[in-house]
Design an enzyme around this catalytic site. Sequence first.
Site, PDB file in Angstrom:
ATOM      1  N   GLY A   1       0.812  -1.204   0.000  1.00  0.00           N
ATOM      2  CA  GLY A   1       0.000   0.000   0.000  1.00  0.00           C
ATOM      3  C   GLY A   1       0.846   1.254   0.000  1.00  0.00           C
ATOM      4  N   TRP A   2       2.013   1.192   0.629  1.00  0.00           N
ATOM      5  CA  TRP A   2       2.932   2.328   0.635  1.00  0.00           C
ATOM      6  C   TRP A   2       3.321   2.693  -0.792  1.00  0.00           C
ATOM      7  CZ3 TRP A   2       7.308   4.533  -0.939  1.00  0.00           C
ATOM      8  CH2 TRP A   2       7.880   5.544  -0.161  1.00  0.00           C
TER       9      TRP A   2
ATOM     10  N   CYS B   1       1.632   5.217   8.043  1.00  0.00           N
ATOM     11  CA  CYS B   1       2.628   4.196   7.749  1.00  0.00           C
ATOM     12  C   CYS B   1       3.036   3.504   9.050  1.00  0.00           C
ATOM     13  CB  CYS B   1       3.852   4.838   7.098  1.00  0.00           C
ATOM     14  SG  CYS B   1       5.247   3.718   6.888  1.00  0.00           S
ATOM     15  N   GLY B   2       3.236   2.187   8.989  1.00  0.00           N
ATOM     16  CA  GLY B   2       3.571   1.427  10.193  1.00  0.00           C
ATOM     17  C   GLY B   2       4.864   1.843  10.855  1.00  0.00           C
TER      18      GLY B   2
ATOM     19  N   ASN C   1       7.616  -7.868   8.233  1.00  0.00           N
ATOM     20  CA  ASN C   1       8.083  -6.878   7.274  1.00  0.00           C
ATOM     21  C   ASN C   1       9.560  -6.578   7.524  1.00  0.00           C
ATOM     22  OD1 ASN C   1       8.553  -4.688   5.636  1.00  0.00           O
ATOM     23  ND2 ASN C   1       7.195  -3.295   6.736  1.00  0.00           N
ATOM     24  N   ASN C   2      10.414  -7.081   6.629  1.00  0.00           N
ATOM     25  CA  ASN C   2      11.845  -6.764   6.689  1.00  0.00           C
ATOM     26  C   ASN C   2      12.023  -5.380   6.059  1.00  0.00           C
ATOM     27  OD1 ASN C   2      13.624  -9.787   6.824  1.00  0.00           O
ATOM     28  ND2 ASN C   2      11.404  -9.736   6.710  1.00  0.00           N
TER      29      ASN C   2
ATOM     30  N   PRO D   1      12.496  -1.587   4.644  1.00  0.00           N
ATOM     31  CA  PRO D   1      13.540  -0.611   4.323  1.00  0.00           C
ATOM     32  C   PRO D   1      13.498   0.612   5.237  1.00  0.00           C
ATOM     33  CG  PRO D   1      12.433  -1.350   2.318  1.00  0.00           C
ATOM     34  CD  PRO D   1      11.612  -1.835   3.483  1.00  0.00           C
ATOM     35  N   SER D   2      12.449   0.728   6.057  1.00  0.00           N
ATOM     36  CA  SER D   2      12.416   1.814   7.040  1.00  0.00           C
ATOM     37  C   SER D   2      13.422   1.585   8.159  1.00  0.00           C
ATOM     38  CB  SER D   2      11.002   1.948   7.633  1.00  0.00           C
ATOM     39  OG  SER D   2      10.074   2.354   6.653  1.00  0.00           O
TER      40      SER D   2
ATOM     41  N   THR E   1       8.713  -4.662   1.974  1.00  0.00           N
ATOM     42  CA  THR E   1       7.574  -3.940   1.427  1.00  0.00           C
ATOM     43  C   THR E   1       7.894  -3.165   0.163  1.00  0.00           C
ATOM     44  OG1 THR E   1       8.132  -2.307   3.122  1.00  0.00           O
ATOM     45  CG2 THR E   1       6.166  -3.650   3.499  1.00  0.00           C
TER      46      THR E   1
END
Length: 528
Positions: free
Chosen positions: A102-103, A222-223, A375-376, A378-379, A446
């Site tokens: 969704g991002w 965003c998570g 979720n690995n 990139p954030s 993601t």
Amino acid sequence: MSQYQKDIEAIASLREAMGSGWRDITPEYAARMKTQNRFKTHLDIAKYTAGIMRKDMADYDADTAKYTQSLGCWHGFIGQQKLISIKKHFGHTDKRYLYLSGWMVAALRSEFGPLPDQSMHEKTTVADLIRELYTFLKQADAWELNHLFRDLDAARDAGDSAKEAEIISKIDNYETHVVPIIADIDAGFGNAEATYLMAKQMIEAGACCIQIENQVSDEKQCGHQDGKVTVPHADFLAKIRAVRYAFLELGIDDGVIVARTDSLGAGLTKQIAVTNEPGDLGDQYNAFLDGDYITSADEIQNGDVVVKSNGKLLKPKRLQSGLFCFKEGSGEDRVVLDCITSLLWIETEKPHVGQIGGMVNRIREVVPNAKLVYNNSPSFNWTLNFRQQIFDAWSAEGKDVSAYDRARLMSADYDATDLAAAADEKIRTFQADASREAGIFHHLITLPTYHTAALSTDQLAKGYFGDQGMLAYAGGVQRKEIREGIATVKHQDMAGSNIGDDHKEYFAGDAALKAGGKDNTMGQFENI
């Protein structure tokens, strides 16, 4: 007799039955087109891929080394090339999926232009992308099979019966590029009815797995950003049931729902949960509210809200926005409660096997076979996080870490150090370690292709508009495509030119006007 040959015979019998009007239909051509289009509708895809995911979950329950993986993508071509690469390098697609973020839909697919991950993009964009991804994956099947058909014709022309049999066996045992997609429906884009309607669109587009999160739909963040607001369990469970009903209505009885909790990083709730008796889900949710216990009505000010909790009167802390605050440090306990009731995805603030495993162990005390999607992201700054984890572990063991500045561990000065090597090894094994020790069935990233597109474009632009000129493309892109055997070097073929030429011959015979003649520059890439 092979299935391919059976299809040819069946169409030959049909042509005979239909009479002279069908005399120019070539049974083998029709059989080829049928083979190239295995999935007649995208609901067929949803049924097929749901079965794959259910089998993979059973495999993981039996052996945690058999976890699954995916990479996020934002365009059908990106997803297609990903699966072509997987088949090229590993020979199969087992345990490898696609993730629809969704991002990235918000950032790259909205008609409004780039948007933050706050559910502001058009609702139908997610279903459109699912449909697009599967259209490209089906085309990859047609493209690869078309090459097999041409190889089959060449073997026949050469009189090589052994090669002919080998190729027919490859056609009969062909593995499709179509794999499961885990599709992000954000917080459901409205109430439960809106969630149901959108889930139907996504399933009809081919989704066998829908991910939904427990944030307030109109406050979604965003998570990995601040300001997240969660909803009581009853509200979220209604949306989960809405998605399940959508699966059942469309005949995808084994469709998968990945329910995500953002509670670890969410300090706010929009509403106080409804509770009917002490200890029910609503009461447990309200017990996490921050506030003051009161003993008399004199302590209630104009507009205050008071609830009964733990047998006492609680005046929850409410912000000017009208949102209520959770107690500091209650995030992990709320995550555990979320996962026990419904949730399979924990969004964390850092990639740490110990942290995730600690929560999963508590969850498994109640739900022994709990499995997570992780979720690995990139954030996360993966390099810095793992270098700091190694630094802290070595410090605790009494090792000398005086050569390292913990705050500067991202510096390239440390890239060649023992600490950096140890951290990289932990990153390399993170997915296997977390699947073994923390119950993670599926690892995804993601938005990796958002970053790869930016990086590769930066490298090309730097050279092409700088002093390298055309060498930036010839040496930095095309030559690497040739050396690595990447199919896009023959971009006309990848876009379906050869399929189109063959179809023209099917339809018009010798009168067909083909694109693949002697003047086709794609011939420069043959036999390299």
